[in-house]
Design a protein around this motif. Structure first.
Motif, PDB file in Angstrom:
ATOM      1  N   PHE A  11       0.909  -1.253   0.028  1.00  0.00           N
ATOM      2  CA  PHE A  11       0.073   0.051  -0.163  1.00  0.00           C
ATOM      3  C   PHE A  11       0.874   1.378  -0.098  1.00  0.00           C
ATOM      4  CE2 PHE A  11      -2.493   3.425   2.373  1.00  0.00           C
ATOM      5  CZ  PHE A  11      -3.382   3.287   1.157  1.00  0.00           C
ATOM      6  N   ASP A  12       1.961   1.252   0.796  1.00  0.00           N
ATOM      7  CA  ASP A  12       2.786   2.474   0.552  1.00  0.00           C
ATOM      8  C   ASP A  12       3.282   2.708  -0.611  1.00  0.00           C
ATOM      9  OD1 ASP A  12       2.101   2.690   3.470  1.00  0.00           O
ATOM     10  OD2 ASP A  12       3.812   1.853   4.204  1.00  0.00           O
ATOM     11  N   ILE A  13       4.037   1.821  -1.325  1.00  0.00           N
ATOM     12  CA  ILE A  13       4.642   2.228  -2.444  1.00  0.00           C
ATOM     13  C   ILE A  13       3.345   2.484  -3.656  1.00  0.00           C
ATOM     14  CG2 ILE A  13       5.570   0.866  -4.476  1.00  0.00           C
ATOM     15  CD1 ILE A  13       7.147  -0.886  -2.514  1.00  0.00           C
ATOM     16  N   LEU A  14       2.360   1.793  -3.397  1.00  0.00           N
ATOM     17  CA  LEU A  14       1.022   2.081  -4.489  1.00  0.00           C
ATOM     18  C   LEU A  14       0.958   3.774  -4.261  1.00  0.00           C
ATOM     19  CD1 LEU A  14      -0.453   0.738  -6.285  1.00  0.00           C
ATOM     20  CD2 LEU A  14      -2.199   0.292  -4.684  1.00  0.00           C
ATOM     21  N   ALA A  81       9.058  -4.014 -11.679  1.00  0.00           N
ATOM     22  CA  ALA A  81       9.622  -3.422 -10.516  1.00  0.00           C
ATOM     23  C   ALA A  81       9.883  -4.377  -9.542  1.00  0.00           C
ATOM     24  CB  ALA A  81       9.107  -2.015  -9.647  1.00  0.00           C
ATOM     25  N   SER A  82      11.011  -4.670  -8.990  1.00  0.00           N
ATOM     26  CA  SER A  82      11.333  -5.419  -7.793  1.00  0.00           C
ATOM     27  C   SER A  82      12.852  -5.166  -6.917  1.00  0.00           C
ATOM     28  CB  SER A  82      11.252  -6.977  -8.414  1.00  0.00           C
ATOM     29  OG  SER A  82      11.480  -8.104  -7.274  1.00  0.00           O
ATOM     30  N   ALA A  83      12.601  -5.760  -6.026  1.00  0.00           N
ATOM     31  CA  ALA A  83      13.807  -5.776  -4.889  1.00  0.00           C
ATOM     32  C   ALA A  83      14.517  -6.856  -5.320  1.00  0.00           C
ATOM     33  CB  ALA A  83      13.413  -5.257  -3.537  1.00  0.00           C
ATOM     34  N   ALA A  84      14.054  -7.840  -5.793  1.00  0.00           N
ATOM     35  CA  ALA A  84      14.899  -9.386  -6.144  1.00  0.00           C
ATOM     36  C   ALA A  84      16.322  -8.784  -6.640  1.00  0.00           C
ATOM     37  CB  ALA A  84      14.030  -9.921  -7.086  1.00  0.00           C
ATOM     38  N   TRP A  85      17.232  -9.642  -6.303  1.00  0.00           N
ATOM     39  CA  TRP A  85      18.592  -9.598  -6.433  1.00  0.00           C
ATOM     40  C   TRP A  85      18.841  -9.822  -8.037  1.00  0.00           C
ATOM     41  CZ3 TRP A  85      21.655 -13.535  -8.150  1.00  0.00           C
ATOM     42  CH2 TRP A  85      21.092 -14.911  -7.884  1.00  0.00           C
ATOM     43  N   HIS A  86      18.177 -10.620  -8.532  1.00  0.00           N
ATOM     44  CA  HIS A  86      18.386 -10.942  -9.934  1.00  0.00           C
ATOM     45  C   HIS A  86      17.218 -10.414 -10.965  1.00  0.00           C
ATOM     46  CE1 HIS A  86      15.609 -14.296  -9.114  1.00  0.00           C
ATOM     47  NE2 HIS A  86      15.347 -14.408 -10.264  1.00  0.00           N
ATOM     48  N   GLU A  87      17.531 -10.194 -12.192  1.00  0.00           N
ATOM     49  CA  GLU A  87      16.377  -9.584 -13.083  1.00  0.00           C
ATOM     50  C   GLU A  87      15.866 -10.791 -13.805  1.00  0.00           C
ATOM     51  OE1 GLU A  87      16.936  -6.757 -17.145  1.00  0.00           O
ATOM     52  OE2 GLU A  87      18.285  -6.612 -15.378  1.00  0.00           O
ATOM     53  N   PRO A  88      14.663 -10.717 -13.884  1.00  0.00           N
ATOM     54  CA  PRO A  88      13.966 -11.831 -14.520  1.00  0.00           C
ATOM     55  C   PRO A  88      14.124 -11.747 -15.960  1.00  0.00           C
ATOM     56  CG  PRO A  88      12.442 -10.605 -13.758  1.00  0.00           C
ATOM     57  CD  PRO A  88      13.964  -9.839 -13.139  1.00  0.00           C
ATOM     58  N   SER A  89      13.682 -12.912 -16.692  1.00  0.00           N
ATOM     59  CA  SER A  89      13.562 -12.641 -17.979  1.00  0.00           C
ATOM     60  C   SER A  89      12.372 -12.225 -18.120  1.00  0.00           C
ATOM     61  CB  SER A  89      13.760 -13.945 -18.752  1.00  0.00           C
ATOM     62  OG  SER A  89      13.214 -13.876 -20.253  1.00  0.00           O
ATOM     63  N   VAL A  90      11.911 -11.191 -18.637  1.00  0.00           N
ATOM     64  CA  VAL A  90      10.368 -10.636 -18.676  1.00  0.00           C
ATOM     65  C   VAL A  90       9.570 -11.014 -19.896  1.00  0.00           C
ATOM     66  CG1 VAL A  90       8.956  -8.438 -18.479  1.00  0.00           C
ATOM     67  CG2 VAL A  90      11.269  -8.532 -17.084  1.00  0.00           C
ATOM     68  N   LYS A 100      14.132  -2.050  -7.267  1.00  0.00           N
ATOM     69  CA  LYS A 100      13.609  -1.236  -6.192  1.00  0.00           C
ATOM     70  C   LYS A 100      14.808  -1.380  -4.955  1.00  0.00           C
ATOM     71  CE  LYS A 100       8.475  -2.100  -6.121  1.00  0.00           C
ATOM     72  NZ  LYS A 100       7.503  -2.838  -5.347  1.00  0.00           N
ATOM     73  N   PRO A 101      15.166  -0.280  -4.238  1.00  0.00           N
ATOM     74  CA  PRO A 101      14.023   1.003  -4.062  1.00  0.00           C
ATOM     75  C   PRO A 101      14.647   1.902  -5.358  1.00  0.00           C
ATOM     76  CG  PRO A 101      16.030   0.972  -2.686  1.00  0.00           C
ATOM     77  CD  PRO A 101      15.962  -0.504  -3.039  1.00  0.00           C
ATOM     78  N   VAL A 102      13.891   2.635  -5.835  1.00  0.00           N
ATOM     79  CA  VAL A 102      14.075   3.507  -6.965  1.00  0.00           C
ATOM     80  C   VAL A 102      13.795   4.919  -6.355  1.00  0.00           C
ATOM     81  CG1 VAL A 102      12.105   3.008  -7.912  1.00  0.00           C
ATOM     82  CG2 VAL A 102      13.647   3.931  -9.264  1.00  0.00           C
ATOM     83  N   SER A 103      14.656   5.979  -6.925  1.00  0.00           N
ATOM     84  CA  SER A 103      14.366   7.342  -6.375  1.00  0.00           C
ATOM     85  C   SER A 103      12.984   7.786  -7.089  1.00  0.00           C
ATOM     86  CB  SER A 103      15.352   8.217  -6.610  1.00  0.00           C
ATOM     87  OG  SER A 103      15.398   8.420  -8.126  1.00  0.00           O
ATOM     88  N   MET A 104      12.146   8.764  -6.638  1.00  0.00           N
ATOM     89  CA  MET A 104      11.291   9.207  -7.436  1.00  0.00           C
ATOM     90  C   MET A 104      11.741   9.888  -8.499  1.00  0.00           C
ATOM     91  SD  MET A 104       8.501   8.187  -5.679  1.00  0.00           S
ATOM     92  CE  MET A 104       9.717   6.574  -5.063  1.00  0.00           C
ATOM     93  N   ASP A 105      12.777  10.393  -8.651  1.00  0.00           N
ATOM     94  CA  ASP A 105      13.307  11.306  -9.735  1.00  0.00           C
ATOM     95  C   ASP A 105      13.500  10.336 -11.063  1.00  0.00           C
ATOM     96  OD1 ASP A 105      12.845  13.945  -8.843  1.00  0.00           O
ATOM     97  OD2 ASP A 105      15.149  13.871  -8.210  1.00  0.00           O
ATOM     98  N   ALA A 106      14.088   9.173 -10.600  1.00  0.00           N
ATOM     99  CA  ALA A 106      14.397   7.968 -11.378  1.00  0.00           C
ATOM    100  C   ALA A 106      13.140   7.361 -12.100  1.00  0.00           C
ATOM    101  CB  ALA A 106      15.416   7.075 -10.908  1.00  0.00           C
ATOM    102  N   LEU A 107      12.134   7.269 -11.292  1.00  0.00           N
ATOM    103  CA  LEU A 107      10.856   6.479 -11.797  1.00  0.00           C
ATOM    104  C   LEU A 107      10.116   7.715 -12.726  1.00  0.00           C
ATOM    105  CD1 LEU A 107       8.553   4.599 -11.322  1.00  0.00           C
ATOM    106  CD2 LEU A 107       7.828   6.045  -9.616  1.00  0.00           C
TER     107      LEU A 107
END
Length: 121
Positions: A11-14, A81-90, A100-107
């Motif tokens: 909820f906080d992120i959303l 977006a994810s805090a997971a350490w590995h990048e999935p094949s999307v 994540k975490p990502v700065s609001m400017d970067a987002l």
């Protein structure tokens, strides 16, 4: 006004991402999981989708798969977006991964870049 769909079970992120994107002039729709996000995308196709990876009911990767199967929705840029350490094949032709975490400017920067790349800025 461009419409962004944000899908996240935290909820906080959303609410934070919704507020920041609205302050930047976007209309923001929200969903707490991929199933509801898919329903919203089908009924009101957004200009961009931002989804979390790990969520209950339907996770972000499954949402990506479902969106990619629909020709009308597969063209919509998507941020997984994810805090997971590995990048999935999307499994989506217009998706990028955002750690994540990502700065609001970067987002905001990546949102603007993806919408502009679609040729609708």
């Amino acid at each position: 006004m461009k419409v962004i769909l944000v899908v996240d079970d935290e909820f906080d992120i959303l609410t934070t991402w919704q507020m920041v994107l609205q302050l930047e002039g976007f209309t923001v729709l929200t969903a707490p999981n991929g199933k509801i996000g898919l329903e919203i995308a089908r009924s009101t196709p957004p200009d961009l989708i931002i989804t979390d990876w790990m969520m209950p009911v339907m996770d972000g990767l499954e949402l990506c798969r479902m969106l990619a199967k629909d020709p009308a929705l597969a063209v919509i840029p998507l941020i997984l977006a994810s805090a997971a350490w590995h990048e999935p094949s999307v499994p989506h032709p217009n998706a990028v991964f955002l750690r994540k975490p990502v700065s609001m400017d970067a987002l905001v920067d990546i949102v603007r870049r993806l919408i502009a790349a679609r040729g609708e800025s």
